[in-house]
Every structure is written in C-alpha cells, then in structure tokens.
Design a protein around this motif. Structure first.
Motif, PDB file in Angstrom:
ATOM      1  N   VAL A  61       0.855  -1.188   0.000  1.00 27.18           N
ATOM      2  CA  VAL A  61       0.000   0.000   0.000  1.00 27.18           C
ATOM      3  C   VAL A  61       0.892   1.240   0.000  1.00 27.18           C
ATOM      4  CG1 VAL A  61      -1.775   1.287   1.246  1.00 27.18           C
ATOM      5  CG2 VAL A  61      -1.822  -1.222   1.229  1.00 27.18           C
ATOM      6  N   GLU A  64      -3.477   5.376   1.040  1.00 28.97           N
ATOM      7  CA  GLU A  64      -4.882   4.956   1.073  1.00 28.97           C
ATOM      8  C   GLU A  64      -5.733   6.048   1.678  1.00 28.97           C
ATOM      9  OE1 GLU A  64      -6.872   4.108   3.891  1.00 28.97           O
ATOM     10  OE2 GLU A  64      -5.315   4.606   5.346  1.00 28.97           O
ATOM     11  N   LEU A  97      -9.642  -1.216  -1.430  1.00 28.04           N
ATOM     12  CA  LEU A  97      -8.916  -1.920  -0.380  1.00 28.04           C
ATOM     13  C   LEU A  97      -9.931  -2.545   0.569  1.00 28.04           C
ATOM     14  CD1 LEU A  97      -6.007  -2.418   0.582  1.00 28.04           C
ATOM     15  CD2 LEU A  97      -6.210  -0.340   1.955  1.00 28.04           C
ATOM     16  N   VAL A 107      -0.126  -6.411   0.202  1.00 28.20           N
ATOM     17  CA  VAL A 107      -1.484  -6.775  -0.190  1.00 28.20           C
ATOM     18  C   VAL A 107      -1.424  -7.531  -1.520  1.00 28.20           C
ATOM     19  CG1 VAL A 107      -2.764  -4.944   1.006  1.00 28.20           C
ATOM     20  CG2 VAL A 107      -1.760  -4.487  -1.234  1.00 28.20           C
TER      21      VAL A 107
END
Ligand SMILES: [Zn+2]
Length: 123
Positions: A61, A64, A97, A107
């Motif tokens: 990530v 986000e 997500l 991820v």
C-alpha cells in the motif's frame, strides 16, 4: 501467457484481463516508466514507444484513503488505495482496499468489483 499480450493495450483488453485476474500495464521503451492502465503515450516522457506488460498481482500500500460517501451499492466507508506493485518501472494501480491494511503493508489482488467499470480489489 506473456506471448499473447495485446499490443497496443486498449481499455477493453485491460478490462477483460482484469476480470481474468490479471493486471496488464505498459512499459515505456524510452524511459522505463510503467503504468498500470492503458495510455496512448508515456506519462513521464511522452514517448509512444510503449509495450504491454503483465504486472505482478502483489504489492504494498503506497497510500490509502476512505471515501465517506461511498458508491450507491455500498454502505459506510469505502477504502481506496494506490498499490505500489514493486516493479522497476514503479507501476502503481488504484484499487479498492478490502482489508485493514495500512500504508506499507503487503497486499494482493483478490477480486474485481463491478461498479460502473471493473475495479481491482486488493486486500
Ligand atoms: Zn517514457
């Protein structure tokens, strides 16, 4: 499958691959920049010397955010992330997500969400 990559990469082909669980992108032959969605020219240097590449489906990530007003089909917060796919060309994809992963967490591409257009889901 790398011998069957569409070239040039159209939005329809990118979408079809996504529904197949594959992330396609493009690499610039002039500067090496990679994108995770079809473009007519390199967004770094403007070169049209771009080839279709298969991108990794795991990444971290990069950033986000949670959108408070979610698309109509969802209730509550809708998390969106930019996933750094860890390629030499720095390809990044914008995705939904689903896990509670934070910036820097690993991820993987897990699903495709159909809203108006297919959206990759990572978690
Ligand atoms: Zn370039």
């Amino acid at each position: 499958m790398s011998d069957t990559l569409p070239d040039p990469l159209t939005h329809a082909e990118w979408t079809a691959a996504l529904r197949d669980g594959r992330l396609l992108g493009q690499r610039c032959g002039a500067c090496g920049n990679e994108t995770a969605a079809p473009k007519a020219a390199c967004n770094e240097c403007g070169s049209r010397e771009i080839e279709t590449v298969e991108l990794p489906t795991e990444g971290t990530v990069y950033t986000e955010t949670t959108i408070a007003v979610a698309p109509a089909a969802f209730e509550g917060g809708y998390r969106v992330a930019v996933i750094d796919l860890g390629t030499e060309g720095n390809a990044r994809v914008t995705a939904r997500l689903e896990s509670d992963a934070d910036i820097g967490d690993a991820v993987a591409f897990s699903d495709v969400l159909e809203v108006d257009e297919p959206v990759p889901v990572f978690g």
